[in-house]
Design a protein around this motif. Sequence first.
Motif, short mmCIF file in Angstrom:
data_model
loop_
_atom_site.label_atom_id
_atom_site.label_comp_id
_atom_site.label_asym_id
_atom_site.label_seq_id
_atom_site.Cartn_x
_atom_site.Cartn_y
_atom_site.Cartn_z
N HIS A 72 0.83 -1.20 0.00
CA HIS A 72 0.00 0.00 0.00
C HIS A 72 0.86 1.26 0.00
CE1 HIS A 72 -3.10 2.91 1.04
NE2 HIS A 72 -2.33 3.30 2.05
N PHE A 73 1.84 1.31 0.90
CA PHE A 73 2.66 2.52 1.02
C PHE A 73 3.66 2.65 -0.13
CE2 PHE A 73 0.94 2.37 5.29
CZ PHE A 73 0.65 3.71 5.50
N ALA A 74 4.02 1.56 -0.77
CA ALA A 74 4.90 1.64 -1.93
C ALA A 74 4.14 2.14 -3.16
CB ALA A 74 5.52 0.28 -2.22
N GLY A 75 2.83 1.96 -3.18
CA GLY A 75 2.03 2.37 -4.33
C GLY A 75 1.48 3.78 -4.25
N LEU A 76 1.75 4.52 -3.20
CA LEU A 76 1.26 5.89 -3.06
C LEU A 76 2.00 6.82 -4.03
CD1 LEU A 76 1.05 6.20 0.83
CD2 LEU A 76 -0.82 5.84 -0.79
N PRO A 77 1.41 8.00 -4.35
CA PRO A 77 2.11 8.96 -5.23
C PRO A 77 3.48 9.37 -4.68
CG PRO A 77 -0.18 9.61 -4.93
CD PRO A 77 0.06 8.46 -4.01
N ASN A 78 3.57 9.56 -3.38
CA ASN A 78 4.86 9.78 -2.73
C ASN A 78 5.14 8.54 -1.89
OD1 ASN A 78 5.22 12.39 -3.71
ND2 ASN A 78 3.96 13.24 -2.08
N PRO A 79 5.77 7.51 -2.49
CA PRO A 79 5.87 6.22 -1.81
C PRO A 79 6.81 6.25 -0.61
CG PRO A 79 7.13 6.18 -3.84
CD PRO A 79 6.41 7.50 -3.80
N LEU A 80 6.44 5.46 0.39
CA LEU A 80 7.31 5.21 1.52
C LEU A 80 7.89 3.82 1.31
CD1 LEU A 80 5.07 6.45 4.47
CD2 LEU A 80 6.88 7.70 3.29
N LEU A 81 9.19 3.74 1.12
CA LEU A 81 9.83 2.47 0.80
C LEU A 81 10.40 1.82 2.06
CD1 LEU A 81 11.70 3.47 -2.47
CD2 LEU A 81 9.48 2.38 -2.21
N PHE A 82 9.85 0.68 2.40
CA PHE A 82 10.35 -0.14 3.49
C PHE A 82 9.95 -1.57 3.17
CE2 PHE A 82 6.24 1.56 4.61
CZ PHE A 82 5.53 0.46 5.05
N ASP A 83 10.58 -2.51 3.83
CA ASP A 83 10.25 -3.91 3.55
C ASP A 83 9.49 -4.51 4.73
OD1 ASP A 83 12.30 -4.06 5.35
OD2 ASP A 83 13.68 -5.14 4.05
N GLN A 84 9.03 -5.72 4.55
CA GLN A 84 8.22 -6.39 5.54
C GLN A 84 8.99 -6.60 6.83
OE1 GLN A 84 8.58 -9.95 6.46
NE2 GLN A 84 7.04 -9.60 8.02
N ALA A 85 10.28 -6.86 6.74
CA ALA A 85 11.10 -7.08 7.94
C ALA A 85 11.18 -5.81 8.78
CB ALA A 85 12.49 -7.55 7.54
N SER A 86 11.33 -4.66 8.13
CA SER A 86 11.37 -3.39 8.86
C SER A 86 10.03 -3.12 9.53
CB SER A 86 11.71 -2.24 7.92
OG SER A 86 12.99 -2.40 7.39
N LEU A 87 8.95 -3.38 8.80
CA LEU A 87 7.63 -3.18 9.38
C LEU A 87 7.43 -4.07 10.60
CD1 LEU A 87 4.82 -1.94 9.34
CD2 LEU A 87 4.15 -3.73 7.74
N SER A 88 7.80 -5.32 10.50
CA SER A 88 7.67 -6.25 11.61
C SER A 88 8.46 -5.76 12.82
CB SER A 88 8.15 -7.63 11.19
OG SER A 88 8.09 -8.53 12.26
N HIS A 89 9.64 -5.24 12.57
CA HIS A 89 10.50 -4.72 13.63
C HIS A 89 9.83 -3.54 14.34
CE1 HIS A 89 14.34 -3.93 15.61
NE2 HIS A 89 14.20 -2.66 15.27
N HIS A 90 9.23 -2.63 13.56
CA HIS A 90 8.64 -1.42 14.12
C HIS A 90 7.25 -1.66 14.71
CE1 HIS A 90 11.66 1.61 13.02
NE2 HIS A 90 11.94 0.78 12.04
N LEU A 91 6.65 -2.80 14.45
CA LEU A 91 5.34 -3.10 15.02
C LEU A 91 5.42 -3.64 16.44
CD1 LEU A 91 3.42 -4.68 12.03
CD2 LEU A 91 3.02 -2.46 13.10
N THR A 92 6.61 -3.90 16.94
CA THR A 92 6.73 -4.38 18.31
C THR A 92 6.34 -3.28 19.28
OG1 THR A 92 9.05 -3.72 18.48
CG2 THR A 92 8.59 -5.98 17.72
N LEU A 93 5.84 -3.65 20.44
CA LEU A 93 5.38 -2.69 21.43
C LEU A 93 6.53 -1.77 21.87
CD1 LEU A 93 3.00 -1.73 23.08
CD2 LEU A 93 3.63 -3.38 24.84
N GLU A 94 7.72 -2.33 21.97
CA GLU A 94 8.90 -1.55 22.38
C GLU A 94 9.16 -0.40 21.39
OE1 GLU A 94 13.72 -2.15 22.65
OE2 GLU A 94 12.42 -3.90 22.69
N TRP A 95 9.10 -0.71 20.09
CA TRP A 95 9.36 0.33 19.10
C TRP A 95 8.23 1.34 19.03
CZ3 TRP A 95 13.16 2.39 16.41
CH2 TRP A 95 14.38 1.72 16.39
N GLN A 96 7.00 0.91 19.20
CA GLN A 96 5.89 1.86 19.17
C GLN A 96 6.01 2.86 20.32
OE1 GLN A 96 2.07 -0.03 18.79
NE2 GLN A 96 2.83 -1.43 17.22
#
Length: 137
Positions: A72-96
Motif C-alpha cells: 500500500h505505502f509503496a504504491g502511493l504517489p509519494n511512496p514510503l519504501l520499506f520492507d516487511q522485515a522493517s515493518l515487523s520490527h517497528h510493530l513491536t510494542l517496544e518500538w511503538q
Amino acid sequence: MSSPADSELKKRKPRNVPKPYPRTKPKKTENAPKTSAQTRTSGHQNLTQNNWLGVISWHDEHTRKQINTVQHFAGLPNPLLFDQASLSHHLTLEWQEKHLKIANSIPNGLSSKRELIVMRPDVDKALYLWVRHMEDE
C-alpha cells in the motif's frame, strides 16, 4: 655460491597468467528468466517518526497482513519504501513506545529519523540558548 639450477628455482611466475574465471558481471539479456526478487528503484529510505506512526496506525486499522501494508505505502504517489522485515520490527510494542517518546519529547520529534542522544547536556543547553538569542535578534 649459487648454481644455475638455483637461479631457475627462484624465478618469478609470469604476471600475465589468465584468471580462472571472468571477473566481469554478465550482461543482461532480454531472454533471461523471470525472478520473484523485488528491487528498490530509489534505494534505501529512512522513514521519519511521523511516517512510522502513520504506517503503524494504518496497519492496525486496515489489515493484519504486513505485506499488504508494504505494498500500500509503496504504491502511493509519494511512496514510503520499506520492507516487511522493517515493518515487523517497528510493530513491536517496544518500538511503538519509542516512536511516541521521540515524537513527544522534542519539538521537531515527528520529523526526526532517529533518537537524538545528548552526551553533554551543558553543551546542548548552551546551543539552545545561543539559537534563541540569535532568533531574537
